[in-house]
Write a protein that holds these residues in place. Structure first.
Motif, short mmCIF file in Angstrom:
data_model
loop_
_atom_site.label_atom_id
_atom_site.label_comp_id
_atom_site.label_asym_id
_atom_site.label_seq_id
_atom_site.Cartn_x
_atom_site.Cartn_y
_atom_site.Cartn_z
N LEU A 9 0.83 -1.20 0.00
CA LEU A 9 0.00 0.00 0.00
C LEU A 9 0.86 1.25 0.00
O LEU A 9 0.53 2.26 -0.65
N TYR A 10 1.97 1.21 0.72
CA TYR A 10 2.89 2.35 0.73
C TYR A 10 3.49 2.55 -0.66
O TYR A 10 3.60 3.69 -1.14
N LYS A 11 3.85 1.44 -1.32
CA LYS A 11 4.40 1.54 -2.68
C LYS A 11 3.34 2.06 -3.65
O LYS A 11 3.68 2.83 -4.57
N LEU A 12 2.10 1.68 -3.46
CA LEU A 12 1.03 2.19 -4.31
C LEU A 12 0.87 3.69 -4.12
O LEU A 12 0.71 4.45 -5.09
N GLN A 13 0.92 4.12 -2.87
CA GLN A 13 0.80 5.55 -2.57
C GLN A 13 1.91 6.35 -3.22
O GLN A 13 1.70 7.48 -3.68
N LYS A 14 3.10 5.77 -3.28
CA LYS A 14 4.27 6.47 -3.84
C LYS A 14 4.48 6.16 -5.33
O LYS A 14 5.41 6.69 -5.94
#
Length: 266
Positions: A9-14
């Motif tokens: 989810l963090y990678k998706l956000q970034k």
């Protein structure tokens, strides 16, 4: 598994591919309305016969027509495909998958976490497109057509397209997993987007010539995308196309997980 989901989810956000694809899909929806505004106001000169026909049909167009143009004509799915491809392949090119496995994390959980977040990202892109179509429609058409019947049709059509998207995305994630390189993925995805329906219709024609009534193209998820009516959707169509999408989702997820567990990460 929870930590893997948080990481994804963090990678998706970034993810730059996610935000760029989102911006492009919104701009595409806006450009459709802009084109119709120019036609309506007579600011496009030298139109061919097709352009004149479109101009004559403008008074009968509505938000639902634009929504169908975005989804049924495979415009939105192109941007979703770009995001899915870059988001999944990025983990192999950066070595993230190998790092996860080096920490002793289970392979099936690594694949499932990436799969779920990729599906979420694709769904969010479709929701961005739908919101852009809705808001642009209010600006272009006004609020006269906004009523209870409109919202039922809008939400029903969008829900089905999201369902088809999950099945399609599962197929693309599987292809990413099996190719793990940009060249192979590009060839495969272009083949699916441009030729899959035509090839399946050709198979249908051959079967029909042989006296076989079975239509294999009806069981391809992109056919469901194309055939889905924007209003008056029958229960039979919902059931049939829903099973098709669910089937591709389950089969692709299972195949991708098995392949990921057995194939070495290099």
């Amino acid at each position: 598994m929870i930590n893997l989901l948080k990481a994804e989810l963090y990678k998706l956000q970034k993810s730059r591919s996610f935000w760029v694809s989102g911006a492009l899909i919104v701009l595409f929806a806006v450009s459709i309305y802009l084109f119709y505004v120019l036609l309506r106001d007579g600011m496009i000169n030298g139109m061919d016969a097709e352009g004149a026909v479109i101009q004559g049909e403008l008074p009968a167009l509505g938000i639902l027509d634009i929504l169908r143009q975005i989804f049924a004509n495979r415009n939105a799915v192109i941007f979703a495909t770009i995001f899915v491809s870059l988001f999944v392949l990025g983990d192999y090119s950066s070595g993230a998958v190998k790092n996860f496995e080096g920490k002793g994390l289970r392979r099936e959980e690594i694949y499932l976490a990436k799969f779920l977040v990729t599906e979420l990202g694709a769904v969010l892109l479709y929701l961005m497109a739908a919101l852009a179509v809705f808001l642009g429609g209010i600006v272009f058409f006004g609020t006269e057509q906004i009523n209870g019947g409109f919202f039922r049709s809008f939400l029903s059509y969008l829900s089905l397209q999201l369902l088809y998207l999950t099945g399609y995305t599962a197929v693309i994630v599987l292809i990413c997993e099996m190719t793990r390189n940009t060249a192979g993925l590009l060839i495969s995805v272009l083949g699916i987007l441009m030729f899959s329906s035509v090839l399946l219709q050709g198979v249908d024609l051959i079967l029909d010539t042989l006296g076989v009534s079975f239509r294999i193209s009806r069981y391809w998820v992109m056919t469901a995308m194309d055939r889905c009516p924007v209003t008056d959707i029958s229960r039979q169509f919902i059931t049939e196309s829903g099973l098709v999408a669910a089937g591709w989702l389950v089969v692709s997820l299972g195949a991708g997980m098995v392949y990921h567990m057995r194939k070495d990460i290099v």
